[in-house]
Design an enzyme around this catalytic site. Sequence first.
Site, PDB file in Angstrom:
ATOM      1  N   GLY A   9       0.837  -1.193   0.000  1.00 45.75           N
ATOM      2  CA  GLY A   9       0.000   0.000   0.000  1.00 45.75           C
ATOM      3  C   GLY A   9       0.872   1.243   0.000  1.00 45.75           C
ATOM      4  O   GLY A   9       0.566   2.256   0.620  1.00 45.75           O
ATOM      5  N   GLY A  12      -0.495   4.743  -0.913  1.00 49.15           N
ATOM      6  CA  GLY A  12      -1.596   5.274  -0.115  1.00 49.15           C
ATOM      7  C   GLY A  12      -1.160   6.400   0.807  1.00 49.15           C
ATOM      8  O   GLY A  12      -0.013   6.844   0.778  1.00 49.15           O
ATOM      9  N   GLN A  13      -2.102   6.848   1.649  1.00 50.48           N
ATOM     10  CA  GLN A  13      -1.842   8.025   2.487  1.00 50.48           C
ATOM     11  C   GLN A  13      -0.680   7.779   3.453  1.00 50.48           C
ATOM     12  O   GLN A  13       0.208   8.613   3.584  1.00 50.48           O
ATOM     13  CB  GLN A  13      -3.106   8.398   3.283  1.00 50.48           C
ATOM     14  N   ASP A  35       2.332  -1.770  -4.439  1.00 47.39           N
ATOM     15  CA  ASP A  35       0.951  -1.292  -4.471  1.00 47.39           C
ATOM     16  C   ASP A  35       0.264  -1.954  -5.656  1.00 47.39           C
ATOM     17  O   ASP A  35       0.920  -2.465  -6.565  1.00 47.39           O
ATOM     18  CB  ASP A  35       0.940   0.246  -4.638  1.00 47.39           C
ATOM     19  N   ARG A  37      -1.556  -0.199  -7.635  1.00 44.53           N
ATOM     20  CA  ARG A  37      -1.421   0.812  -8.692  1.00 44.53           C
ATOM     21  C   ARG A  37       0.054   1.035  -9.013  1.00 44.53           C
ATOM     22  O   ARG A  37       0.909   0.914  -8.146  1.00 44.53           O
ATOM     23  CB  ARG A  37      -1.989   2.153  -8.211  1.00 44.53           C
ATOM     24  N   ASN A  53      -0.823  -7.518  -5.865  1.00 43.12           N
ATOM     25  CA  ASN A  53      -2.149  -7.638  -5.264  1.00 43.12           C
ATOM     26  C   ASN A  53      -1.992  -8.436  -3.963  1.00 43.12           C
ATOM     27  O   ASN A  53      -1.702  -9.635  -4.000  1.00 43.12           O
ATOM     28  CB  ASN A  53      -3.084  -8.355  -6.249  1.00 43.12           C
ATOM     29  N   TYR A 143     -15.542  -1.945   8.392  1.00 47.22           N
ATOM     30  CA  TYR A 143     -14.119  -1.650   8.575  1.00 47.22           C
ATOM     31  C   TYR A 143     -13.709  -1.906  10.026  1.00 47.22           C
ATOM     32  O   TYR A 143     -12.696  -2.561  10.293  1.00 47.22           O
ATOM     33  CB  TYR A 143     -13.886  -0.184   8.188  1.00 47.22           C
ATOM     34  N   LYS A 147     -11.095  -4.584  11.581  1.00 45.83           N
ATOM     35  CA  LYS A 147      -9.925  -4.168  12.372  1.00 45.83           C
ATOM     36  C   LYS A 147      -9.896  -4.899  13.719  1.00 45.83           C
ATOM     37  O   LYS A 147      -8.850  -5.382  14.141  1.00 45.83           O
ATOM     38  CB  LYS A 147      -9.902  -2.648  12.555  1.00 45.83           C
TER      39      LYS A 147
HETATM   40  N1  SER Z   1      -9.281   7.104   9.067  1.00 40.76           N
HETATM   41  C1  SER Z   1     -10.039   5.900   9.044  1.00 40.76           C
HETATM   42  C2  SER Z   1     -11.368   6.104   8.441  1.00 40.76           C
HETATM   43  O1  SER Z   1     -11.872   7.187   8.532  1.00 40.76           O
HETATM   44  C3  SER Z   1     -10.232   5.390  10.433  1.00 40.76           C
HETATM   45  O2  SER Z   1      -9.142   4.609  10.786  1.00 40.76           O
HETATM   46  O3  SER Z   1     -11.924   5.193   7.912  1.00 40.76           O
END
Ligand code: SER
Length: 313
Positions: A9, A12-13, A35, A37, A53, A143, A147
């Site tokens: 990743g 990503g951010q 990644d 991408r 992937n 999500y 987690k």
């Molecule tokens: N920043 C994440 C979200 O907003 C939370 O871990 O999904």
Amino acid sequence: MADKILVLGSSGQIGTDLVESLREAYGNDNVVASDLREPSAERLAQGPFEQLNAMDAEAVFEVIKKHGITQVYHLVAMLSATAEKMPMKGWDLNMTSLFNFMELIKEGHISKMYWPSSIAAFGPNTPVNDTPQYTVMDPGTVYGISKLSGELWCDYYNKKYGCDIRGLRYPGLISYKTEPGGGTTDYAVDIFHKAVKGEDYHCFLSEDRRLPMMYMPDAIKATIGIMEAPAEQVKIRTSYNVASFSFTPRELNALIQKEVPGFKTLYDAVDERDAIAAGWPQSINDSEARAHWGWKPDFSLEAMVKDMLKNLK
Ligand code: SER
């Protein structure tokens, strides 16, 4: 033998900033970015990259063998808002990609892994202020469920098979190099992009929705900090609470206005993400991370606001 690190990743951010910091610390060639991408030509020139992937166990194993990878930072996930729109895809991506790597560490192909959790692992019955490490966890999003489940599996693989897996419950992360995507806390990044363009910001959270947040340099410091800590100091193998500051959209708007006179936030775009945020803590107690492996953030809220604006301009 020198450590060989794989970052999943990497575009990503978090990955963008993390790859840069790890390459400074370990040398460009010892950090393999990967990644789904393809990265920009500029990033490709900075060091090794694999288009990968994380769901494909065979491809993952090939990359681990090819580069002699010893450590993995697993940053692949579908975030909260997107996973609510495609629950089964979100669950599958977040769990399958984790298991692919937990199995490799169990079989001795890699020695250490980082896997992030989130404040989303908490839920509507969790105490909202100064949320402790150990408390009610009843996440209300796909999500968050992924987690919390992942945290428990990381702990299980540690206790049962001796796997060295380490994790943090990130708050919302604010950064200027790469924008987040599909998260509930993304507003705290979007707002800065509008402010520097001289536009109003139409916020999707309500004005008093308080959330724990952290500036990316501190998130990177925490991430590398827990990975470099001696194994015996990492006593919690689910995931550690880490905290920096908390604010509401109204408070962030006021701080930006001080630097960008005339800037305005309007609350006419509030959507389903506000309900997601309502089920999360407002502030986090991170005394275990501080006591066990010496975590401490550097940035105050005010310093973060100034730094974001300076860098985005
Ligand atoms: N920043 C994440 C979200 O907003 C939370 O871990 O999904």
